[in-house]
Design a protein around this motif. Structure first.
Motif, mmCIF file in Angstrom:
data_model
loop_
_atom_site.group_PDB
_atom_site.id
_atom_site.type_symbol
_atom_site.label_atom_id
_atom_site.label_comp_id
_atom_site.label_asym_id
_atom_site.label_seq_id
_atom_site.Cartn_x
_atom_site.Cartn_y
_atom_site.Cartn_z
ATOM 1 N N LEU A 1 -8.789 -1.801 6.364
ATOM 2 C CA LEU A 1 -8.693 -0.405 6.793
ATOM 3 C C LEU A 1 -9.534 -0.174 8.043
ATOM 4 N N ASP A 2 -10.702 -0.803 8.097
ATOM 5 C CA ASP A 2 -11.538 -0.705 9.295
ATOM 6 C C ASP A 2 -10.838 -1.297 10.508
ATOM 7 N N THR B 1 -2.489 4.852 17.133
ATOM 8 C CA THR B 1 -1.757 5.016 15.881
ATOM 9 C C THR B 1 -1.114 3.695 15.477
ATOM 10 N N GLN B 2 -1.410 3.260 14.264
ATOM 11 C CA GLN B 2 -0.843 2.035 13.707
ATOM 12 C C GLN B 2 -0.247 2.360 12.342
ATOM 13 N N THR B 3 1.050 2.150 12.195
ATOM 14 C CA THR B 3 1.686 2.390 10.913
ATOM 15 C C THR B 3 1.183 1.371 9.896
ATOM 16 N N TYR B 4 0.800 1.848 8.727
ATOM 17 C CA TYR B 4 0.371 0.940 7.664
ATOM 18 C C TYR B 4 0.632 1.578 6.317
ATOM 19 N N PHE B 5 0.722 0.726 5.288
ATOM 20 C CA PHE B 5 0.821 1.167 3.909
ATOM 21 C C PHE B 5 -0.528 0.906 3.254
ATOM 22 N N LEU B 6 -0.933 1.798 2.383
ATOM 23 C CA LEU B 6 -2.218 1.664 1.704
ATOM 24 C C LEU B 6 -1.996 1.325 0.233
ATOM 25 N N ASN B 7 -2.556 0.206 -0.194
ATOM 26 C CA ASN B 7 -2.495 -0.202 -1.597
ATOM 27 C C ASN B 7 -3.748 0.296 -2.304
ATOM 28 N N VAL B 8 -3.572 1.005 -3.420
ATOM 29 C CA VAL B 8 -4.706 1.550 -4.161
ATOM 30 C C VAL B 8 -4.724 0.987 -5.582
ATOM 31 N N GLU B 9 -5.913 0.783 -6.092
ATOM 32 C CA GLU B 9 -6.113 0.218 -7.430
ATOM 33 C C GLU B 9 -6.109 1.336 -8.469
ATOM 34 N N THR B 10 -5.214 1.218 -9.457
ATOM 35 C CA THR B 10 -5.116 2.239 -10.503
ATOM 36 C C THR B 10 -5.237 1.684 -11.919
ATOM 37 N N GLY B 11 -5.508 0.372 -12.044
ATOM 38 C CA GLY B 11 -5.637 -0.188 -13.385
ATOM 39 C C GLY B 11 -5.024 -1.561 -13.533
ATOM 40 N N PHE B 12 -4.804 -2.232 -12.404
ATOM 41 C CA PHE B 12 -4.238 -3.585 -12.415
ATOM 42 C C PHE B 12 -5.296 -4.629 -12.092
ATOM 43 N N SER B 13 -6.329 -4.198 -11.399
ATOM 44 C CA SER B 13 -7.486 -5.058 -11.066
ATOM 45 C C SER B 13 -7.069 -6.307 -10.303
ATOM 46 N N ARG B 14 -6.252 -6.107 -9.283
ATOM 47 C CA ARG B 14 -5.872 -7.239 -8.446
ATOM 48 C C ARG B 14 -6.254 -6.914 -7.003
ATOM 49 N N LEU B 15 -5.379 -6.260 -6.264
ATOM 50 C CA LEU B 15 -5.680 -5.862 -4.901
ATOM 51 C C LEU B 15 -5.605 -4.343 -4.797
ATOM 52 N N GLY B 16 -6.201 -3.796 -3.746
ATOM 53 C CA GLY B 16 -6.116 -2.370 -3.510
ATOM 54 C C GLY B 16 -7.462 -1.679 -3.504
ATOM 55 N N LEU B 17 -7.550 -0.574 -2.770
ATOM 56 C CA LEU B 17 -8.788 0.199 -2.708
ATOM 57 C C LEU B 17 -9.011 0.945 -4.016
ATOM 58 N N ALA B 18 -10.237 0.884 -4.512
ATOM 59 C CA ALA B 18 -10.602 1.655 -5.699
ATOM 60 C C ALA B 18 -10.687 3.140 -5.342
ATOM 61 N N PHE B 19 -10.602 3.992 -6.346
ATOM 62 C CA PHE B 19 -10.620 5.432 -6.091
ATOM 63 C C PHE B 19 -11.894 5.862 -5.378
ATOM 64 N N SER C 1 1.355 5.789 6.013
ATOM 65 C CA SER C 1 2.684 6.382 5.841
ATOM 66 C C SER C 1 3.165 6.244 4.405
ATOM 67 N N VAL C 2 2.666 5.220 3.702
ATOM 68 C CA VAL C 2 3.007 5.007 2.300
ATOM 69 C C VAL C 2 1.737 4.650 1.547
ATOM 70 N N VAL C 3 1.542 5.248 0.384
ATOM 71 C CA VAL C 3 0.489 4.851 -0.548
ATOM 72 C C VAL C 3 1.179 4.227 -1.751
ATOM 73 N N LEU C 4 0.725 3.046 -2.139
ATOM 74 C CA LEU C 4 1.380 2.351 -3.242
ATOM 75 C C LEU C 4 0.362 1.783 -4.226
ATOM 76 N N SER C 5 0.824 1.536 -5.440
ATOM 77 C CA SER C 5 0.036 0.860 -6.464
ATOM 78 C C SER C 5 1.006 0.079 -7.341
ATOM 79 N N HIS C 6 0.469 -0.633 -8.333
ATOM 80 C CA HIS C 6 1.319 -1.510 -9.133
ATOM 81 C C HIS C 6 0.992 -1.348 -10.615
ATOM 82 N N LEU C 7 2.043 -1.170 -11.424
ATOM 83 C CA LEU C 7 1.874 -1.005 -12.863
ATOM 84 C C LEU C 7 1.612 -2.340 -13.545
#
Length: 385
Positions: free
Chosen positions: A116-117, A125-143, A161-167
């Motif tokens: 992110l830095d 401006t750089q288009t990017y998708f953000l992966n967030v951690e919601t309970g999978f404990s693999r990749l992604g920013l914690a809350f 442009s997109v925020v995503l997570s994984h079940l």
């Protein structure tokens, strides 16, 4: 002295891939989620072993306009093959290869604060998708990291442009983990207000509209894998696996067949040797557990699976149908990748990716038997004995 060529040639083991069925599965998911939810295709790991470029082109024809790949190499292969749809890279490494992303119009999926830095440091401006951690404990920013960056103004200056997570448990409808992850994702979605949010992958699409948000990412379902066990199965099977018979021999009663003598004949038997083994991705653990089809007849696989051969009891199959040069069917009809995986005690994704990586791939345009092209794996060819 020159090495003698193997009895097995690349065309003795064929994995037929029905592109029409893949397109049909894409349309099935699209109809399920509705016109306001974008359906992105996950074609990572060489499209689950089925061929990155071939599958991408078929899906573009079906209306897909966004692909997720595993890494930058896969993304560049698509671009060098003139695939012009949007491409997002799960393992982004934007900090190291930012110029490559920009010059090839690729979208990084940001998985940590360092990446992110790197986006922020671009100064543009750089288009990017953000992966967030919601309970999978693999990749992604914690809350906590998302909140801190939100308060510092990072997402105001450089919004994803997109925020995503994984079940973690999307295939289990009643698992409370799904609700927990959905609620956590909803909180981040409400905070960042991205153009699109994406929580559900293949299994998650069957959990209902509250899991769809604005985009779903579909991989396994495109390839006919019914991970959620939906009945009746709305997905079409995609793969058919065939192998050529190399030899047929008569084996006396009570004779051992294969390594370890795990099978002994109970009668005088005819045994066919077919040109497929665990080298081709056939699970070693499926030995003595599955049958093949030969001209409408079922014949059990007997003995352990060798590196490049299997042995089949064809005593009850008419000799006219099972001589050298005839093909046996290991996948097809009512016996799917999921059935083979269940017999072997592995997951269907593992079976499919291994088969696709090692077998000669033959592409079909539709459920009809007209092949459109053939693709051989990297290491296919003649081998020494």
């Amino acid at each position: 002295m020159q090495n003698m060529l193997s009895l097995v040639s690349p065309d003795d083991v064929l994995l037929e891939i029905n592109l029409g069925a893949i397109q049909a599965n894409f349309r099935t998911i699209s109809a399920l989620v509705g016109p306001h939810v974008r359906v992105a295709a996950v074609i990572k790991s060489d499209a689950y072993g089925l061929g990155l470029v071939e599958i991408a082109r078929a899906l573009i024809d079906a209306g897909c306009d966004l692909f997720f790949v595993a890494n930058l190499n896969e993304a560049l292969l698509l671009r060098s093959s003139h695939v012009v749809a949007a491409v997002a890279v799960f393992c982004d490494q934007f900090a190291r290869y930012g110029r490559c992303y920009r010059s090839n119009d690729l979208t990084p999926v940001v998985n940590n604060c360092a990446e992110l830095d790197a986006i922020s440091a671009e100064g543009e401006t750089q288009t990017y998708f953000l992966n967030v951690e919601t309970g999978f404990s693999r990749l992604g920013l914690a809350f906590v990291d998302v909140r801190r960056r939100y308060l510092s103004g990072t997402f105001e200056s450089y919004p994803p442009s997109v925020v995503l997570s994984h079940l973690a448990c999307g295939e289990c409808v009643a698992d409370v983990t799904n609700v927990l992850q959905r609620n956590r994702f909803q909180a981040i979605y409400n905070l960042l207000k991205p153009i699109r949010g994406s929580l559900a992958a293949s299994s998650g699409v069957w959990l209902g509209k509250s899991y769809h948000f604005d985009m779903v990412r579909v991989g396994s379902a495109l390839y006919g894998l019914n991970d959620a066990g939906i009945q009746p199965n709305p997905l079409q099977p995609v793969a058919r696996l065939r192998a050529k018979i190399l030899d047929v021999r008569n084996v006396p009663r009570r004779e051992a067949v294969g390594y370890g003598a795990t099978f002994r004949t109970v009668r005088a038997s005819r045994v066919a040797i077919a040109a497929i083994g665990y080298r081709h991705g056939l699970p070693w653990s499926s030995a003595n557990k599955i049958s093949v089809r030969i001209a409408g007849h079922s014949a059990p696989l007997i003995g352990k699976i060798s590196m490049e051969y299997i042995t089949i009891d064809v005593t009850d199959v008419p000799e006219a149908h099972c001589g050298p040069g005839a093909f046996v069917e290991l996948l097809g009809g009512d016996f799917t990748v999921g059935d083979l995986a269940a017999a072997a005690g592995v997951i269907p994704q593992e079976v499919l990716t291994r088969l696709g990586a090692a077998c000669t791939r033959q592409y079909l345009n539709s459920p009809s038997p007209s092949a459109v092209s053939v693709s051989r794996p990297f290491n296919a060819g003649a081998r020494s004995r």
